[in-house]
Every structure is written in C-alpha cells, then in structure tokens.
Design a protein around this motif. Structure first.
Motif, short mmCIF file in Angstrom:
data_model
loop_
_atom_site.label_atom_id
_atom_site.label_comp_id
_atom_site.label_asym_id
_atom_site.label_seq_id
_atom_site.Cartn_x
_atom_site.Cartn_y
_atom_site.Cartn_z
N SER A 281 0.82 -1.21 0.00
CA SER A 281 0.00 0.00 0.00
C SER A 281 0.86 1.26 0.00
N LEU A 282 1.94 1.26 0.78
CA LEU A 282 2.84 2.41 0.81
C LEU A 282 3.46 2.66 -0.56
N MET A 283 3.75 1.60 -1.31
CA MET A 283 4.29 1.75 -2.66
C MET A 283 3.37 2.60 -3.52
N SER A 284 2.08 2.29 -3.49
CA SER A 284 1.13 3.03 -4.33
C SER A 284 0.97 4.46 -3.85
N LEU A 285 0.93 4.68 -2.54
CA LEU A 285 0.81 6.04 -2.01
C LEU A 285 2.04 6.87 -2.38
N HIS A 286 3.20 6.28 -2.26
CA HIS A 286 4.45 6.97 -2.62
C HIS A 286 4.46 7.31 -4.11
N GLU A 287 4.02 6.38 -4.94
CA GLU A 287 4.03 6.60 -6.39
C GLU A 287 3.12 7.75 -6.80
N VAL A 288 2.00 7.93 -6.10
CA VAL A 288 1.09 9.04 -6.41
C VAL A 288 1.84 10.37 -6.32
N ALA A 289 2.54 10.58 -5.21
CA ALA A 289 3.26 11.85 -5.01
C ALA A 289 4.49 11.94 -5.90
N THR A 290 5.21 10.82 -6.06
CA THR A 290 6.42 10.83 -6.89
C THR A 290 6.08 11.16 -8.34
N ALA A 291 5.05 10.53 -8.88
CA ALA A 291 4.65 10.79 -10.27
C ALA A 291 4.21 12.25 -10.44
N PHE A 292 3.54 12.79 -9.42
CA PHE A 292 3.10 14.19 -9.47
C PHE A 292 4.30 15.13 -9.58
N LEU A 293 5.29 14.97 -8.71
CA LEU A 293 6.47 15.83 -8.74
C LEU A 293 7.29 15.60 -10.01
N HIS A 294 7.41 14.35 -10.40
CA HIS A 294 8.20 13.99 -11.58
C HIS A 294 7.65 14.64 -12.85
N GLU A 295 6.33 14.62 -13.00
CA GLU A 295 5.71 15.09 -14.24
C GLU A 295 5.27 16.54 -14.19
N GLN A 296 4.69 16.96 -13.09
CA GLN A 296 4.18 18.34 -13.02
C GLN A 296 5.29 19.34 -12.74
N TRP A 297 6.28 18.92 -11.96
CA TRP A 297 7.38 19.82 -11.60
C TRP A 297 8.65 19.54 -12.41
N LYS A 298 8.53 18.62 -13.37
CA LYS A 298 9.63 18.31 -14.29
C LYS A 298 10.91 17.91 -13.57
N MET A 299 10.77 17.12 -12.51
CA MET A 299 11.94 16.62 -11.79
C MET A 299 12.33 15.24 -12.32
N SER A 300 13.57 14.85 -12.08
CA SER A 300 13.95 13.47 -12.36
C SER A 300 13.21 12.57 -11.37
N ARG A 301 13.00 11.31 -11.75
CA ARG A 301 12.30 10.38 -10.86
C ARG A 301 13.07 10.19 -9.57
N GLN A 302 14.39 10.15 -9.64
CA GLN A 302 15.22 9.96 -8.46
C GLN A 302 15.03 11.11 -7.47
N ARG A 303 15.06 12.34 -8.00
CA ARG A 303 14.91 13.50 -7.11
C ARG A 303 13.49 13.58 -6.54
N ALA A 304 12.49 13.32 -7.39
CA ALA A 304 11.10 13.37 -6.93
C ALA A 304 10.85 12.36 -5.83
#
Length: 453
Positions: free
Chosen positions: A324-347
């Motif tokens: 469950s934590l994996m999916s919750l983490h991915e929600v925020a990571t994908a948001f920062l990665h795509e909306q804020w144009k960050m690398s996946r590692q940094r997000a």
C-alpha cells in the motif's frame, strides 16, 4: 492516442498484482473480519459483495479510464480531461490525500516491523495487560517508532526509485504471492486449533437479523475504502496500463483478490481467537494487543509454533503495509516527476524525506509531544479523520460526477471498449451506475460518517 513514451506495466499479471497490492492493506486484515463477525457473518459478506459489484467495480473502472486516458499522474490525468476547468483539482485532492495517508500509515507500518522484532526476541509474552502496556510504551515512545517508520519508508523508496516495471511491478510479483502464502499458512494453522470451528461459524454463518442500517452503510464504506478509491493510487497506476488492458476484467479480478484476502484474514483471526475464548476487538487494539496474546495462548502447547506464527503474522502485516505504501508513494512521486519536471530519483527522494518528517510528527503526536495536536486531536488522528471521513469520499463522489456527467460519453465509451475492440455490452449499466447509484451511495456514506444521520 500515443503512449509509447510513457512507462507501462510489462505484463497483465503485473497489472493485477500491483493494483491489488495498492488495495490490499492493513484494513483488510482487521476491519473486514471484525465487521463481518459483528454484522451477521456471511450475511454481511453477501451484502459486501453486492456493494463491490454495484459501487466498487464501477468506481475502479472510472479511475482506470481517467488514468489510462490521461496517461499522467493523478493531477495531470484529471487536468487533461478537464480542459482547464476546476474539475482538474479532483486529481490534486487525490495527491494531497495520498500524501496525508502515507504520513500516518507509515507509522502503523513501522509498528508492524517492531512487532516482528518483538516476536522474534520473545517480548510479546505475558497476559493481555502486559502486551497492552508494551504497545502503549512503544507507540508513545520518542525515537523507536520513528526509526521503524523511516526504515519502511526507505524500503518503499528503494522500490519506487527503480521505476514502474523494474520497481513497482517486480516488487509486486514478489510481495503479493508472499503475502498470500503467509496468509494461507496461518489460516491452516488457525483452523486446525481445538475449537476453531466455532470461530469459522461465527464469521461464515449468515445471521440476517444483524443486518441493520449500520451494517449496510459499513459494507458500502468497506467496499469503497478497501479498493483504494479516491486517493490517486488507482488513477496513477492506471496511467501505466497498456492500451489493450481490459479495464472491466481487471477491475473484477482486483476486487476478487482484495475480497479473498479479506475473507482469509477472517479465517486466520477468528478460529485462533475463539479457540482460546477471546472475542476480537477492532482497530489497532486487535492486531497489536489482542492477537499477540491470542497466538501465545492458542499455540502455547507448542511454544515454537506460537513463536513462528507470531513472526509470520507480523511479516504478513508488514508486506501488506508495504504494498500500500508503494502506491501512495508513487502518487506523489509521479506528481512531482511530471508536473514539476523533476527526475524520478529527485522526486522520489523529496517524497521520502517529506513522508519521514510527516511520519515523525504523527508518531510523536501519539504521546511523546503533546503540542503536536490540532482541534483537540493528535496529528495522527487528525490525518486519519481528514482523509477517511472527508477527502476519500469527497474524491470518489466528484470522480463519479466528473466522469458520469462532464467527460464526453464518447471518450468514456472509447476507453471502456478499448477503442471498439471490446463489445462493451455492460457500458450502459456502467454509465447508469456511475451517474446515479455510485454518487448517491457515496453521498450517503459521507453524510453518515459526518454524523448527519
């Protein structure tokens, strides 16, 4: 619509296991069995399945459609379909909800790790009062709960930073079968105990006299929350679905896996509890106070068995929490990665750090630091109330209205039928459900939880 530049799950099995892993969590282990036992056993289970069919599956398909069509994070997917209107903020609500849930859910997940350690070192011994004191001392401690919270968030980070196919999908293919095997082992052990039949009967014997309005609303709410609807997880995962993924079929399969694990959890808990004459509590007290004592008594004649079962049980909980934590983490990571144009590692690093800080504050608010409270509630309880009672049902309600009434019917049909490659026989029924049945049902749950009736 082109999707070749976006990461996808590599297999249909990966889709089912990853999305089911998002849905399966600690709530399946304690909330569903307890509710079934209190509200008529098999009678409640039948009502629950009806709610999954009429509410859960249509809502799952709706989030699948939004995620795959938008091919973006939760906020990005809604934004593409909203065409600049305020509807796009439903996706942002999902991101915020997922972040807040991760803050306190990681704390509970850390408790599970501590209990693996406590079981392995023989600390979970003594009567119920002793185990209760152990839980109180640990959960209100200053540094130890935070350490475990950080550990499980770091484990989550290690998976998320590796991406969709090599991280989430690969981990799900390992963790979900592990969870299922552990669950089956404990179910078999529990059902072989003397007097276990009474516990099985308690859960699976239908008693329609106990089906009242609270039971019906409880079944509706459980079907909604157990499938992770309204927190951005399903939309985000669906954005990685390939064009040929059968959305309705996937929703049915995921719902079946989620419900099967919930029922098996009941067959794990009630036989063991009844074999020692204990009526299970609900909530955290069940898994962190009652069950350690139950396992100790039930398998006490063979100390090694009780020792192993306790370790396996908390390993099971930790695995469920991690998926469950994996999916919750991915929600925020994908948001920062795509909306804020960050690398996946940094997000993912930013999400992990913020989650650790939120988790630390939630943990300290349990008693170590009294100042960490708002509106008379600890941050832990406040986050739980805000997400569970307000944001989740609100997000689900708005999603049904958005897809049922705002998004053009042709777009919904295209996704439902995979651009006409599927017959779409059930499309009319699906559209009726998300336009009328689902919004009204969610609204009833929402108002009931707020104490309106």
């Amino acid at each position: 619509m082109k999707h070749h530049t976006r990461a996808n799950f590599g297999s249909k099995l990966g889709i089912i296991l990853a999305t089911a892993g998002s849905a399966v969590g600690l709530g399946n282990i304690w909330r569903f069995p307890y509710m079934a036992g209190e509200h008529g056993g098999a009678a409640f289970i039948m009502v629950y399945f009806a709610c999954v069919l009429l509410l859960g599956i249509p809502c799952l398909v709706s989030e699948f459609i939004i995620g795959r069509r938008g091919a973006a994070n939760s906020y990005g997917a809604y934004s593409k379909l909203a065409n600049g209107t305020a509807w796009k903020y439903i996706g942002l609500v999902g991101v915020i909800t997922g972040f807040l849930i991760m803050g306190y859910y990681a704390v509970v997940s850390g408790w599970c790790l501590q209990y693996i350690f406590g079981s392995a070192t023989g600390q979970l011994t003594g009567d119920k009062e002793a185990v209760s004191q152990y839980f109180t001392d640990f959960s209100t401690g200053t540094w130890q709960p935070i350490v475990w919270t950080v550990i499980i968030l770091c484990a989550t980070h290690f998976i998320i930073v590796r991406g969709v196919e090599k991280g989430i999908e690969r981990a799900s293919k390992l963790l979900m079968p592990t969870l299922f095997v552990l669950l089956l082992i404990i179910v078999v052990a529990s059902c072989m105990l003397p007097g276990a039949g009474e516990g099985i009967s308690f859960m699976l014997k239908p008693d329609f006299s106990k089906l009242d309005s609270n039971a019906l609303l409880g079944a509706l709410g459980q079907s909604f929350y157990s499938l992770s609807i309204g927190m951005g997880c399903i939309v985000t995962y669906a954005s990685y679905y390939s064009r040929d993924t059968h959305l309705m079929k996937s929703a049915v399969q995921i719902s079946l896996v989620d419900s099967m694990i919930a029922i098996l959890a009941g067959l794990m808990i009630f036989p063991a509890a009844f074999s020692v004459g204990v009526h299970p509590d609900s909530g955290p007290s069940l898994i962190f106070i009652t069950l350690p004592n139950v396992f100790q008594q039930a398998f006490g004649s063979v100390a090694a068995v009780g020792y192993v079962v306790s370790i396996l049980f908390y390993t099971l909980l930790s695995v469920a929490a991690l998926t469950s934590l994996m999916s919750l983490h991915e929600v925020a990571t994908a948001f920062l990665h795509e909306q804020w144009k960050m690398s996946r590692q940094r997000a993912s690093a930013i999400v992990t750090v913020i989650a650790c800080v939120l988790g630390a504050f939630c943990s300290l608010s349990m008693g170590a630091v009294d100042a960490l409270s708002l509106f008379g509630q600890s941050l832990f309880s406040l986050f739980d109330f805000l997400t569970g009672q307000i944001l989740l049902p609100l997000g689900g309600l708005l999603t049904c209205l958005f897809l049922g009434w705002y998004v053009p019917k042709q777009i919904v049909r295209e996704e439902f039928t995979n651009y006409g490659t599927l017959r779409g026989t059930l499309f009319g029924i699906y559209l009726f459900l998300i336009r009328f049945v689902c919004p009204l049902s969610i609204l009833v749950i929402f108002l009931h939880q707020l104490g309106v009736f």
